[in-house]
Design a protein around this motif. Structure first.
Motif, PDB file in Angstrom:
ATOM      1  N   GLY A  67      17.191   6.138  15.074  1.00 27.79           N
ATOM      2  CA  GLY A  67      17.003   5.003  14.190  1.00 27.79           C
ATOM      3  C   GLY A  67      15.562   4.561  14.052  1.00 27.79           C
ATOM      4  O   GLY A  67      15.235   3.796  13.140  1.00 27.79           O
ATOM      5  N   ARG A  78      21.528   1.069  10.743  1.00 31.34           N
ATOM      6  CA  ARG A  78      20.425   1.955  10.364  1.00 31.34           C
ATOM      7  C   ARG A  78      20.679   3.378  10.858  1.00 31.34           C
ATOM      8  O   ARG A  78      20.401   4.353  10.139  1.00 31.34           O
ATOM      9  N   PHE A 106      18.899   0.853   3.823  1.00 26.55           N
ATOM     10  CA  PHE A 106      17.618   1.069   4.507  1.00 26.55           C
ATOM     11  C   PHE A 106      16.747   2.134   3.841  1.00 26.55           C
ATOM     12  O   PHE A 106      15.522   2.110   3.993  1.00 26.55           O
TER      13      PHE A 106
END
Length: 280
Positions: free
Chosen positions: A88, A136, A159
């Motif tokens: 992430g 994410r 994102f």
């Protein structure tokens, strides 16, 4: 049962020799730890019950996929894993490209362990929101899978947002390297069921596994996934009876470090291969 070696408990100066020896002895895999950066001020721990970080900020850290690519060039059969990669913290283009490169140069020997991360300060340093890390990571995995499998990819998400791109070459392993999700809670189990090929519990004991495996099995079926997830865990093993009990509990891979100090690592894995693996 598959047997892997964790490199986290050995000085990095021995990693190449230890990996080559593990390959010669027939160990199935080696696994490398990973962080992007270690802030000077940090708190917490990935280990339940611990209040302090398990490593100091001056701990040497390597780019895991880069280092595993090096190890791939010095070995023949052993598989190469991350335990675990903080996926992430990177744009999916970066992770997908590095993972595909490692999978290709290793001839399809990469096992991609990923995690949601425990170190809030690392996310702060990268100027990313720790509270949204789960979402994410899920979106990152979606993008990676698309890049690894589709000829042309576009994505418009929470994102990441990009128009059509192409991504070649694809990984050697169809669909990309196997994804092993690290973590212990329901969020990790749901991520395994949705995106993973395996689960890497971090704080589970043998007694805790049956309940969690039952939950994971239910989630897996709800996603209509075929087969079953691989279960890889680090637990102490002192005899072949220990191995059989763990296998009966549903564990597929043991990730071990049969030594006390780095100076004893080579002898430790040699002894384990002779006394445990050789007698199964």
């Amino acid at each position: 049962m598959k047997f892997g070696i964790t490199l986290a408990r050995a000085n990095s100066s021995l990693w190449p020799e230890l990996t080559q020896r593990a390959d010669d002895l027939g160990f199935e895999s080696v696994w490398i730890p990973e962080h992007l950066v270690l802030p000077v001020q940090m708190a917490g721990s990935p280990h339940k019950g611990d209040e302090h970080p398990p490593i100091p900020p001056q701990t040497p850290v390597f780019d895991a996929l880069n280092y595993l690519s090096f190890l791939a060039g010095t070995t023949q059969n052993i598989r190469l894993g991350t335990q675990v990669y903080n996926i992430g913290l990177r744009h999916p283009f970066i992770s997908a490209r590095a993972a595909a490169t490692l999978d290709i140069v290793s001839g399809g020997r990469f096992e991609f362990g990923v995690g949601a991360s425990w170190l809030r300060e690392e996310w702060d340093a990268a100027q990313l929101d720790f509270s949204t890390r789960g979402a994410r990571i899920d979106e990152t995995l979606q993008v990676c899978f698309a890049l690894w499998t589709e000829p042309v990819v576009s994505h418009h998400g929470r994102f990441f947002d990009f128009d059509e791109v192409m991504f070649e070459p694809k990984p050697v392993q169809p669909g990309g390297p196997p994804i092993h999700v690290g973590g212990d809670g329901m969020a990790a189990l749901r991520r395994v069921a949705r995106y993973g090929d395996g689960w890497l519990p971090m704080n589970h004991t043998l007694d805790m596994l049956p309940v969690s495996l039952q939950k994971l099995g239910t989630l897996w079926e709800e996603q209509e996934r075929p087969g079953r997830p691989q279960i890889s865990i680090g637990l102490p093993v002192e005899s072949t009876d220990d191995v059989r009990r763990l296998a009966d509990a549903g564990i597929d891979r043991l990730i071990i470090a049969p030594w006390q100090r780095t100076s004893g690592a080579i002898d430790g894995i040699s002894r384990f291969a002779d006394e445990i693996i050789g007698r199964l």
